[in-house]
Every structure is written in structure tokens, then in C-alpha cells.
Design an enzyme around this catalytic site. Structure first.
Site, mmCIF file in Angstrom:
data_model
loop_
_atom_site.group_PDB
_atom_site.id
_atom_site.type_symbol
_atom_site.label_atom_id
_atom_site.label_comp_id
_atom_site.label_asym_id
_atom_site.label_seq_id
_atom_site.Cartn_x
_atom_site.Cartn_y
_atom_site.Cartn_z
ATOM 1 N N CYS A 83 -5.171 6.571 5.166
ATOM 2 C CA CYS A 83 -6.246 6.743 4.176
ATOM 3 C C CYS A 83 -7.002 5.440 3.940
ATOM 4 O O CYS A 83 -6.421 4.428 3.523
ATOM 5 C CB CYS A 83 -5.650 7.262 2.872
ATOM 6 S SG CYS A 83 -6.746 7.148 1.457
ATOM 7 N N GLY A 84 -8.307 5.450 4.196
ATOM 8 C CA GLY A 84 -9.121 4.251 4.014
ATOM 9 C C GLY A 84 -9.155 3.774 2.580
ATOM 10 O O GLY A 84 -9.122 2.568 2.308
ATOM 11 N N HIS A 85 -9.222 4.707 1.625
ATOM 12 C CA HIS A 85 -9.235 4.332 0.210
ATOM 13 C C HIS A 85 -7.932 3.644 -0.171
ATOM 14 O O HIS A 85 -7.927 2.683 -0.940
ATOM 15 C CB HIS A 85 -9.449 5.577 -0.658
ATOM 16 C CG HIS A 85 -10.730 6.300 -0.385
ATOM 17 N ND1 HIS A 85 -11.964 5.774 -0.703
ATOM 18 C CD2 HIS A 85 -10.979 7.508 0.184
ATOM 19 C CE1 HIS A 85 -12.910 6.624 -0.343
ATOM 20 N NE2 HIS A 85 -12.336 7.677 0.199
ATOM 21 N N CYS A 86 -6.809 4.136 0.367
ATOM 22 C CA CYS A 86 -5.506 3.525 0.093
ATOM 23 C C CYS A 86 -5.439 2.118 0.671
ATOM 24 O O CYS A 86 -4.912 1.192 0.034
ATOM 25 C CB CYS A 86 -4.381 4.381 0.684
ATOM 26 S SG CYS A 86 -4.357 6.096 0.116
#
Length: 559
Positions: free
Chosen positions: A76-79
Site C-alpha cells: 500500500c502506497g499510503h502505508c
């Protein structure tokens, strides 16, 4: 020689076999060691963040009074973007010996925990207090290190400072540019407890609470009241607690957000989070060039118009006759439309938002009103900067008497010769609403990575159907074009407009690959019933605005 060779093999064979067996034993022991590590309730740390799994989760809850857990996916890029801030916050909390700790769970590997806590998007943050596993609290703070630290600090200690006498109250009120004090006759009552809950959530403000009768007298109060003290605009703003309704937490939160802002805000890097965090539904903007003294003078009329649109909550003491047959009913509170007045310097921080309005610095001075829920923008037919004209214009927009000003790029010369038809605002209806065509439209943003990732599939789909007279594959840059009856909130958004009269737009929400697109088109705008692509997704992928520069949060006017 033959016998020597035979004897050598006979002698070496067992040794070689034993070596293979030794390697197998070592591999088996390493495998068992790893399994033991996973099954153990030992809690390891990475950058002061507890690494949690289903076998040590209960221990972590029992050992830590306040535990904020991030449920994440490695891909996950946001993570990935949150990870450094999360680690920094964990380090700060640990260094100050706070009872609050941070932990993380790989929800893709620890599926039992993900299921138990209903994880459906990444990252998801939940706070566990006093070992309570059944009712974790959703994280509501900012997704940066300071936001996380302050949110946890507010929950680790008292959310409001107790003010016991006039000296401590005066010092508290004068300690900062803005403080909030709740005056309650009974600090154990429901209204006071609701106030403390608001204080725990609003970590960007400083809260105090008072019960002493002398303090009620000093600040001119006779009943339970929440007071906002400021060193700008009004010195003291009172929000009395309705004895019948009690203290409405959502209402108080919004009032404090609105009144914590200056009557007229300047759009800067420092104020952008405040401006957008207040969630005020309408923004009235004055664009000017601050290097021009003539344009700066326009702020006076702008400020004079602002006072009437604060959005006070008015509670008349009378009673309505709105019940049937003359039955008197208590009047409900009214919420006049809230409008935030903002000055934007077109040569400063505001230069970055001009494209959202289809403007250049040469257009200043000028006025725009924005409805924040759908990004609709409204413009005077002829700019008039007097207070009365500004008030009249705003009221006309609120009354629905002014049409929005919609952006539209110019269509490329070859817009309809490519496999993917390029639509703009002024050509959209003639293509999408053509009753002889089935039109599949991708609404995208040039900066959106999800849009970029599916671009090749969209081109391939268009190539596949380019010879079909009844199917059109199209796209529209929604950062440069707007539509009156369709609002795009995230990217990419895919809409299908079927042929025929009385057609209804269908939003496509399935897999973004050529084969699934084709099934959708060949099936007349529907898909055969299949298992969902994935129940779990990244948190807010590609919202209707590009990632803000560092420190700006979501503080931009833009798609």
C-alpha cells in the site's frame, strides 16, 4: 585402479550422504525456529513501533494502557508514506515516557486480526485503551507525526486543564492566541463530560474547564457556557449550553472550528490546514496582487461583508406553530449558511491554485465563490468589491439564482480521430448523450498514479472496439473540465452511458483490465455475477486532488 575407485566411492558415499542429511537438519531447525518465533508472544520492535501478530496481540494490550495500532499492507502506497511519520511519533512518545505506544499489524498476513477488527482499507488506525479488545476507537487525527503525537497525548492525559481561581483562569486565557474554556456548574454532569470528549478530539486547540462560582461571575456568565477566548477579532465568544438539548458535540465542534478562524483569512502555507479543516461549506475568495496598494485597499469592503456569514447557531426562545392543529412545537435551531472569507495573493502561495479557477495573475483583482462539496465556482458578471455588492452576490448564489462557471479546455483538433476520444466540457454532452452510442468515459487527473497505471489498458480497449459504430471509448481530464450535473470526487472515475432514450448513467466499479472492461461492454453495461475483485483496498486512493506539498495537508483549492 578400478578397485581403488570402488573403495573410494564406498568410503566417500556415506560421508556425502551425511552431509546432505546435515543440511536438511539445519534447514528443518531454521524452519522450526521461525515458526517458534511466529507462535511466540514475544513483542519485537522496529523503530520503536511494536510488531504485532495474532500470538502477541493480547500481550501487547495487557502491557500498554494506550495502544494505537496501524493495520497496513506492505504494497500500500499510503502505508509506505505513513511509515516514517508513524515511526517518528512512536519514538517521540517513548522518549517522553508516555503510557501511549504505537504498534503495527501486517493485515495481509494476520488475516484473523484483520477480520476481527473489520479492516477493509489501508492504512486503518485503531486505539485500544486499558486492554479493551472489543471496542477500539477509530483514529481521527492528522496523518503526520505531530498529529499522531498530539492525538495520543490528549488521550493519555486530561483533555482540559482545571481552572480553580481567577489568577489561574486569567493566566490560562492569556497564555495563547486562542483557548477554549468550558464553564459548568457540575463537572460530573453530561454537558461537562461531552465537553471533555470534544476537547479530546480537537487536539489542535487548548481547553480548560471551570466550576468555581467566582469564575462564572468574572466572565459574565450565569449558566453552563463554552467560551472561546481570542486575541483577535472578538475577545470572547460565548456558546451557551441549551438546558433542554444539552451540549451537542458535533455542533460545538463545528462552531469552535468556524470561530477559531479570523473573520478574513489569508491563504498561506501556514493557514491552509485551518481553512480546509474547518469544513465550512462555502468559501468567498478575493484574488489580489499584494504588491499593489490599490488592490490591497479592496480588503476593507471584503471584510465589511464577512460579518454576516459566520454561521451563528440561533435558538429563538419562542415556540413554532408548525405542529398540526395549532399544536405548539419547540423551535429547532437554525444554521445560516456559513461562508469563509479568504484573501488569495496571486503572486504568493495562491499562485498554485489559479489553474483550478482557470485564472492567471493578470485576472486579479477578482472574486469567486466556491461550494466546497462539489467544487462549483461562481463569478460575478462584473466584479464589484463593495460590501453590499459582495453580500448580494453571495445571497444570490445561496438562493440558487446564479449558475456556476464551468471550466472547459479547447478540444484537440484530432479529438475524434483517435481510438480514445478526447472530451472537454463543451463537447461532453454531444458525445456522451448521443442516444445512438454506448459511451464509456474515463474521468482522470494527469497526476493520478492509478490513472497512469490503467492508461495502457484504456488505449487497448479503444483499439479493440474502434470499428464498432455503437461503442465509444472516451476520456476527459477532470482537472481542466467541469460538468454541471456530474461531480467527480476521485480518480479514475469510469461512467458508462448506454444508448437509447431515457438512458441512465452507470458507474463502473470493477477491475480495471481490458478483459473485464470487454465483458462489461459486451454485456450491455453490466457484469456477470462474480466474486468481488477485493474487499480490501488502499485508503482513499487518488482523491479529487493531488498530494499536497509537505506540510500543507489537503490545503489547496483544486480537483
Amino acid at each position: 585402479l578400478v578397485w581403488l575407485l570402488v573403495l573410494s566411492l564406498a568410503w566417500l558415499g556415506p560421508a556425502l550422504g551425511d552431509e546432505d542429511k546435515d543440511e536438511e537438519v539445519v534447514e528443518e531447525e531454521e524452519k522450526e525456529k521461525k515458526e517458534d518465533e511466529v507462535l511466540s508472544d514475544e513483542i519485537k520492535e522496529e523503530d520503536n513501533v511494536l510488531v504485532l501478530h495474532e500470538h502477541n496481540f493480547a500481550r501487547a494490550l495487557s502491557e500498554h494502557q494506550l495502544l494505537l495500532v496501524e493495520f497496513y499492507a506492505p504494497w500500500c502506497g499510503h502505508c509506505q508514506r505513513l511509515a516514517p511519520a508513524f515511526a517518528q511519533a512512536a519514538t517521540e512518545l517513548r522518549n517522553e515516557s508516555s503510557p501511549a505506544r504505537l504498534g503495527k499489524v501486517d493485515a495481509t498476513a494476520q488475516t484473523a486480526l484483520a477480520t476481527e477488527f473489520g479492516i477493509t482499507s489501508y492504512p486503518t488506525l485503531k486505539l485500544f485503551r486499558d486492554g479493551n479488545r472489543t471496542h477500539p476507537l477509530a483514529y481521527t487525527g492528522r496523518m503526520d507525526s505531530q498529529g499522531i503525537v498530539r492525538w495520543m497525548q490528549r488521550r493519555a492525559g486530561p483533555s482540559a486543564t482545571l481552572l480553580q481561581d481567577t489568577d489561574t483562569a486569567a493566566a490560562f486565557v492569556n497564555s495563547q492566541d486562542l483557548v477554549v474554556v468550558g464553564f459548568f456548574k457540575d463537572l460530573r454532569g453530561e454537558a461537562a463530560q461531552a465537553f471533555l470528549e470534544v476537547a479530546a478530539e480537537m487536539v489542535d486547540m487548548t481547553f480548560g474547564v471551570a466550576e468555581a462560582a467566582e469564575l462564572f461571575q468574572v466572565y459574565g456568565l450565569s449558566a453552563d457556557t463554552v467560551c472561546l477566548f481570542k486575541k483577535f477579532d472578538e475577545r470572547q465568544t460565548n456558546f451557551p449550553v441549551d438546558p433542554a438539548r444539552g451540549l451537542d458535540m458535533a455542533e460545538l465542534t463545528q462552531l469552535l472550528r468556524v470561530h477559531s478562524l479570523q473573520l478574513v483569512m489569508e491563504f498561506t502555507n501556514e493557514t491552509s490546514n485551518q481553512i480546509f479543516g474547518a469544513k465550512i461549506p462555502h468559501h468567498m475568495l478575493l484574488f489580489l496582487n499584494k504588491s499593489s496598494s490599490e488592490q490591497l485597499s479592496l480588503r476593507d469592503g471584503f471584510r465589511a461583508a464577512a460579518g454576516g456569514f459566520r454561521g451563528e447557531v440561533r435558538r429563538p426562545h419562542g415556540r413554532d406553530m408548525e405542529g398540526g392543529c395549532g399544536t405548539p412545537q419547540p423551535q429547532r435551531p437554525s444554521f445560516p449558511a456559513q461562508v469563509l472569507f479568504v484573501v488569495v495573493d496571486v503572486t504568493g502561495h495562491g499562485a498554485d491554485v489559479l489553474s483550478f479557477f482557470g485564472m492567471s495573475p493578470a485576472d486579479a483583482p477578482t472574486l469567486r465563490l466556491v461550494k466546497m462539496e462539489n467544487n462549483r465556482k461562481y463569478q460575478m458578471e462584473q466584479d464589484d468589491f463593495s460590501a453590499s455588492a459582495i453580500r448580494t452576490f453571495i445571497q444570490a448564489v445561496l438562493d440558487g439564482k446564479v449558475k456556476p462557471r464551468l471550466l472547459s479546455a479547447e478540444p484537440p483538433e484530432d479529438w475524434d480521430t483517435r481510438p480514445v476520444k478526447v472530451l472537454v466540457g463543451k463537447t461532453f454532452e454531444q458525445v456522451a448523450f448521443d442516444e445512438t452510442k454506448n459511451v464509456f468515459v474515463k474521468f482522470y487527473a494527469p497526476w493520478c498514479p492509478h490513472c497512469q497505471a490503467m492508461a495502457a489498458a484504456w488505449e487497448e480497449l479503444a483499439e479493440r472496439y474502434k470499428d464498432r459504430e455503437d461503442i465509444v471509448i472516451a476520456e476527459m481530464d477532470s482537472t481542466a473540465n467541469e460538468l454541471e450535473n456530474i461531480t467527480i470526487h476521485g480518480f479514475p472515475t469510469l461512467h458508462y452511458f448506454p444508448a437509447g432514450p431515457g438512458r441512465k448513467m452507470v458507474e463502473y466499479k470493477s477491475a480495471r483490465d481490458v478483459e473485464t472492461f470487454s465483458k462489461f461492454l459486451d454485456n450491455g453495461g453490466t457484469l456477470p455475477v462474480e466474486p468481488p475483485v477485493s474487499e480490501v483496498r488502499e485508503r482513499t486512493p487518488c482523491p479529487g486532488q493531488p498530494p499536497a506539498p509537505a506540510g500543507q495537508g489537503n490545503g489547496f483549492y483544486r480537483m
